[in-house]
Design a protein around this motif. Structure first.
Motif, PDB file in Angstrom:
ATOM      1  N   SER A   1       0.830  -1.206   0.000  1.00  0.00           N
ATOM      2  CA  SER A   1       0.000   0.000   0.000  1.00  0.00           C
ATOM      3  C   SER A   1       0.867   1.259   0.000  1.00  0.00           C
ATOM      4  O   SER A   1       1.928   1.296   0.620  1.00  0.00           O
ATOM      5  CB  SER A   1      -0.906   0.021   1.233  1.00  0.00           C
ATOM      6  N   VAL A   2       0.396   2.282  -0.678  1.00  0.00           N
ATOM      7  CA  VAL A   2       1.040   3.596  -0.631  1.00  0.00           C
ATOM      8  C   VAL A   2       0.478   4.351   0.573  1.00  0.00           C
ATOM      9  O   VAL A   2      -0.736   4.368   0.792  1.00  0.00           O
ATOM     10  CB  VAL A   2       0.773   4.379  -1.934  1.00  0.00           C
ATOM     11  N   PRO A   3       1.321   4.967   1.393  1.00  0.00           N
ATOM     12  CA  PRO A   3       0.816   5.647   2.595  1.00  0.00           C
ATOM     13  C   PRO A   3      -0.059   6.838   2.267  1.00  0.00           C
ATOM     14  O   PRO A   3      -0.004   7.411   1.175  1.00  0.00           O
ATOM     15  CB  PRO A   3       2.098   6.083   3.321  1.00  0.00           C
ATOM     16  N   ILE A   4      -0.870   7.216   3.251  1.00  0.00           N
ATOM     17  CA  ILE A   4      -1.767   8.356   3.101  1.00  0.00           C
ATOM     18  C   ILE A   4      -0.988   9.659   3.284  1.00  0.00           C
ATOM     19  O   ILE A   4      -0.069   9.740   4.098  1.00  0.00           O
ATOM     20  CB  ILE A   4      -2.902   8.267   4.150  1.00  0.00           C
ATOM     21  N   LEU A   5      -1.359  10.670   2.530  1.00  0.00           N
ATOM     22  CA  LEU A   5      -0.743  11.987   2.646  1.00  0.00           C
ATOM     23  C   LEU A   5      -1.408  12.748   3.792  1.00  0.00           C
ATOM     24  O   LEU A   5      -2.488  13.315   3.633  1.00  0.00           O
ATOM     25  CB  LEU A   5      -0.881  12.762   1.330  1.00  0.00           C
ATOM     26  N   GLY A   6      -0.764  12.750   4.957  1.00  0.00           N
ATOM     27  CA  GLY A   6      -1.309  13.471   6.105  1.00  0.00           C
ATOM     28  C   GLY A   6      -1.053  14.958   6.006  1.00  0.00           C
ATOM     29  O   GLY A   6      -0.309  15.435   5.137  1.00  0.00           O
ATOM     30  N   PRO A   7      -1.648  15.734   6.894  1.00  0.00           N
ATOM     31  CA  PRO A   7      -1.526  17.202   6.807  1.00  0.00           C
ATOM     32  C   PRO A   7      -0.109  17.726   6.996  1.00  0.00           C
ATOM     33  O   PRO A   7       0.233  18.776   6.443  1.00  0.00           O
ATOM     34  CB  PRO A   7      -2.456  17.704   7.915  1.00  0.00           C
ATOM     35  N   ASP A   8       0.719  17.029   7.782  1.00  0.00           N
ATOM     36  CA  ASP A   8       2.088  17.499   8.030  1.00  0.00           C
ATOM     37  C   ASP A   8       3.121  16.645   7.306  1.00  0.00           C
ATOM     38  O   ASP A   8       4.292  16.635   7.676  1.00  0.00           O
ATOM     39  CB  ASP A   8       2.392  17.502   9.529  1.00  0.00           C
ATOM     40  N   VAL A   9       2.677  15.973   6.250  1.00  0.00           N
ATOM     41  CA  VAL A   9       3.499  14.970   5.568  1.00  0.00           C
ATOM     42  C   VAL A   9       3.909  15.435   4.178  1.00  0.00           C
ATOM     43  O   VAL A   9       3.139  16.082   3.464  1.00  0.00           O
ATOM     44  CB  VAL A   9       2.726  13.632   5.476  1.00  0.00           C
ATOM     45  N   ALA A  10       5.143  15.106   3.806  1.00  0.00           N
ATOM     46  CA  ALA A  10       5.608  15.226   2.422  1.00  0.00           C
ATOM     47  C   ALA A  10       5.707  13.816   1.850  1.00  0.00           C
ATOM     48  O   ALA A  10       6.250  12.921   2.502  1.00  0.00           O
ATOM     49  CB  ALA A  10       6.963  15.908   2.365  1.00  0.00           C
ATOM     50  N   MET A  11       5.174  13.621   0.666  1.00  0.00           N
ATOM     51  CA  MET A  11       5.293  12.335  -0.010  1.00  0.00           C
ATOM     52  C   MET A  11       6.491  12.408  -0.948  1.00  0.00           C
ATOM     53  O   MET A  11       6.590  13.308  -1.790  1.00  0.00           O
ATOM     54  CB  MET A  11       4.031  12.011  -0.809  1.00  0.00           C
ATOM     55  N   ILE A  12       7.409  11.477  -0.771  1.00  0.00           N
ATOM     56  CA  ILE A  12       8.672  11.492  -1.522  1.00  0.00           C
ATOM     57  C   ILE A  12       8.761  10.261  -2.407  1.00  0.00           C
ATOM     58  O   ILE A  12       8.489   9.144  -1.950  1.00  0.00           O
ATOM     59  CB  ILE A  12       9.888  11.538  -0.560  1.00  0.00           C
ATOM     60  N   ARG A  13       9.127  10.477  -3.656  1.00  0.00           N
ATOM     61  CA  ARG A  13       9.468   9.360  -4.542  1.00  0.00           C
ATOM     62  C   ARG A  13      10.930   9.025  -4.285  1.00  0.00           C
ATOM     63  O   ARG A  13      11.822   9.834  -4.521  1.00  0.00           O
ATOM     64  CB  ARG A  13       9.235   9.735  -6.002  1.00  0.00           C
ATOM     65  N   THR A  14      11.185   7.830  -3.810  1.00  0.00           N
ATOM     66  CA  THR A  14      12.507   7.452  -3.327  1.00  0.00           C
ATOM     67  C   THR A  14      13.504   7.319  -4.471  1.00  0.00           C
ATOM     68  O   THR A  14      13.205   6.734  -5.516  1.00  0.00           O
ATOM     69  CB  THR A  14      12.432   6.121  -2.570  1.00  0.00           C
ATOM     70  N   ALA A  15      14.717   7.850  -4.252  1.00  0.00           N
ATOM     71  CA  ALA A  15      15.798   7.731  -5.228  1.00  0.00           C
ATOM     72  C   ALA A  15      16.950   6.882  -4.705  1.00  0.00           C
ATOM     73  O   ALA A  15      17.652   6.236  -5.488  1.00  0.00           O
ATOM     74  CB  ALA A  15      16.322   9.112  -5.611  1.00  0.00           C
ATOM     75  N   ALA A  16      17.155   6.886  -3.385  1.00  0.00           N
ATOM     76  CA  ALA A  16      18.246   6.105  -2.796  1.00  0.00           C
ATOM     77  C   ALA A  16      17.927   5.871  -1.328  1.00  0.00           C
ATOM     78  O   ALA A  16      17.264   6.688  -0.682  1.00  0.00           O
ATOM     79  CB  ALA A  16      19.582   6.832  -2.931  1.00  0.00           C
ATOM     80  N   VAL A  17      18.400   4.745  -0.808  1.00  0.00           N
ATOM     81  CA  VAL A  17      18.254   4.445   0.618  1.00  0.00           C
ATOM     82  C   VAL A  17      19.603   4.023   1.170  1.00  0.00           C
ATOM     83  O   VAL A  17      20.467   3.534   0.442  1.00  0.00           O
ATOM     84  CB  VAL A  17      17.209   3.339   0.876  1.00  0.00           C
ATOM     85  N   ALA A  18      19.788   4.214   2.472  1.00  0.00           N
ATOM     86  CA  ALA A  18      21.014   3.791   3.156  1.00  0.00           C
ATOM     87  C   ALA A  18      20.657   2.730   4.194  1.00  0.00           C
ATOM     88  O   ALA A  18      19.561   2.742   4.762  1.00  0.00           O
ATOM     89  CB  ALA A  18      21.705   4.973   3.816  1.00  0.00           C
ATOM     90  N   ILE A  19      21.589   1.820   4.427  1.00  0.00           N
ATOM     91  CA  ILE A  19      21.384   0.720   5.373  1.00  0.00           C
ATOM     92  C   ILE A  19      22.015   1.085   6.714  1.00  0.00           C
ATOM     93  O   ILE A  19      23.139   1.594   6.772  1.00  0.00           O
ATOM     94  CB  ILE A  19      21.994  -0.587   4.841  1.00  0.00           C
ATOM     95  N   ASN A  20      21.291   0.806   7.791  1.00  0.00           N
ATOM     96  CA  ASN A  20      21.756   1.068   9.149  1.00  0.00           C
ATOM     97  C   ASN A  20      21.739  -0.210   9.980  1.00  0.00           C
ATOM     98  O   ASN A  20      20.919  -1.105   9.731  1.00  0.00           O
ATOM     99  CB  ASN A  20      20.835   2.088   9.830  1.00  0.00           C
ATOM    100  N   PRO A  21      22.594  -0.309  11.002  1.00  0.00           N
ATOM    101  CA  PRO A  21      22.532  -1.469  11.891  1.00  0.00           C
ATOM    102  C   PRO A  21      21.148  -1.696  12.483  1.00  0.00           C
ATOM    103  O   PRO A  21      20.743  -2.841  12.705  1.00  0.00           O
ATOM    104  CB  PRO A  21      23.567  -1.136  12.969  1.00  0.00           C
ATOM    105  N   VAL A  22      20.396  -0.619  12.725  1.00  0.00           N
ATOM    106  CA  VAL A  22      19.063  -0.762  13.299  1.00  0.00           C
ATOM    107  C   VAL A  22      18.132  -1.523  12.366  1.00  0.00           C
ATOM    108  O   VAL A  22      17.161  -2.160  12.824  1.00  0.00           O
ATOM    109  CB  VAL A  22      18.483   0.618  13.653  1.00  0.00           C
TER     110      VAL A  22
END
Length: 363
Positions: free
Chosen positions: A30-51
């Motif tokens: 599912s695509v998330p809902i655009l809330g009032p304080d939200v920016a919807m971003i089309r992802t270009a890159a992600v980084a991996i974290n230990p978490v």
């Protein structure tokens, strides 16, 4: 406001948790809902974290989209988002991936619904891959330094010091993504960051502003730090959170004591050795969203609106520094494989986090 030229799809491709330690690529997430304080971003890159590995292994939320750090392009804005953000802006940030309360929000997806006031606009000359490394490290370091350690300085105005308090700050794990960010923020705030890491990463810590670097594997490490700081060290941020780094920090803190902050629950058997002079605490960067953190045990946190206000202020301060070219990004290793590659990246970091660099996956 939403872009008139862009219509969000109903479904997207995303990396989703299947259970403890297990991820899969879904083409019908599912695509998330655009809330009032939200920016919807089309992802270009992600980084991996230990978490990414830790939470998947110990607090999985089956069916939820995973991933924390991202960079991409704004395609739509909620009605209550900051005026300086526009559709088509390039931005970077982080979200609470695999959140059971918001299962459709995660960085490992085509579209990310992010808190708009915690987004950084990416300046010209900075790639999406580089920018994707900033988010989680920035807010972890910022909360650790300015909220938990309560250092006598700030980024606005920078260089404000209390002359009666030691200005040295120790960063244990200085070559981690949080460590380099902490070093740079401390330097920009007018303090004197010192760090521990392996000898091979001394140059990296110095590049980000460490005044001196110490080999954590040396049996004389804490003694060397006490000598360098003339036994006045009052602040230590532990970005590794292992028993030996807790012991190192406690041994390095000066005679008068101070504060010790770490990124995991601390080892009370060690911290109890100086109960009257050193105040320990640990932080969870997810509190910066101001929402309840629905995790098991001591990782669960009540909503903290003050951390959200702090996060928005930190974002604005760092944006100004970023626009001036004063913020460097952690070294990256660009990986291949797309969505399936992200799953490989989580497995890689589970075994051993890459030293002095961050794994990044273009989408």
């Amino acid at each position: 406001m939403p872009s008139a030229q862009f219509s969000l799809p109903a479904k997207q491709t995303a990396v989703v948790a299947d259970g403890a330690g297990k991820l899969s690529v879904r083409r019908d997430a599912s695509v998330p809902i655009l809330g009032p304080d939200v920016a919807m971003i089309r992802t270009a890159a992600v980084a991996i974290n230990p978490v990414d590995a830790k939470m998947l292994d110990y607090s999985p939320a089956p069916g939820a989209i995973h991933g924390y750090d991202f960079a991409g392009t704004i395609v739509a804005l909620g009605k209550d988002t900051p005026a300086h953000l526009k559709v088509e802006d390039h931005v970077a940030g982080f979200v609470h991936g695999m959140n059971p309360l918001l299962p459709d929000v995660g960085a490992f997806a085509e579209y990310v619904a992010a808190s708009a006031d915690l987004l950084l606009k990416v300046p010209d000359g900075l790639s999406f891959e580089e920018a994707s490394t900033i988010g989680l490290g920035l807010f972890t370091a910022g909360l650790g330094i300015f909220r938990e350690l309560q250092v006598p300085a700030s980024l606005d105005p920078p260089g404000t010091l209390d002359p009666f308090i030691s200005e040295f700050v120790l960063i244990a794990g200085g070559s981690t993504a949080t460590g380099t960010r902490a070093i740079q923020l401390l330097k920009l705030a007018g303090l004197r960051p010192i760090a521990t890491c392996s000898r091979s990463n001394f140059g990296l810590c110095r590049r980000f502003g460490a005044e001196e670097v110490f080999d954590y594997s040396s049996p004389e490490c804490s003694a060397d730090i006490r000598a360098y700081t003339r036994n006045t060290l009052a602040y230590a941020l532990d970005c590794v959170a292992a028993a030996d780094t807790t012991q190192l920090c406690y041994s390095a803190i000066g005679r008068a004591g101070g504060r010790y902050v770490t990124v995991e629950p601390f080892h009370e058997a060690i911290t109890s050795a100086r109960p009257l002079t050193v105040e320990p605490s640990w932080l969870l960067a997810l509190t910066v969203f101001g929402r309840k953190v629905n995790l098991d045990g001591e990782y669960g946190r009540d909503a903290n609106p003050e951390d959200r206000k702090f996060g928005a202020k930190l974002t604005a301060d760092v944006q100004a520094l970023l626009d001036q070219g004063k913020i460097d990004t952690h070294p990256i290793q660009v990986m291949t494989g797309g969505w399936n590659g992200m799953i490989d990246g989580v497995n890689i970091i589970r075994e051993q986090a890459p030293s002095g660099r961050k794994l990044v996956y273009p989408v």
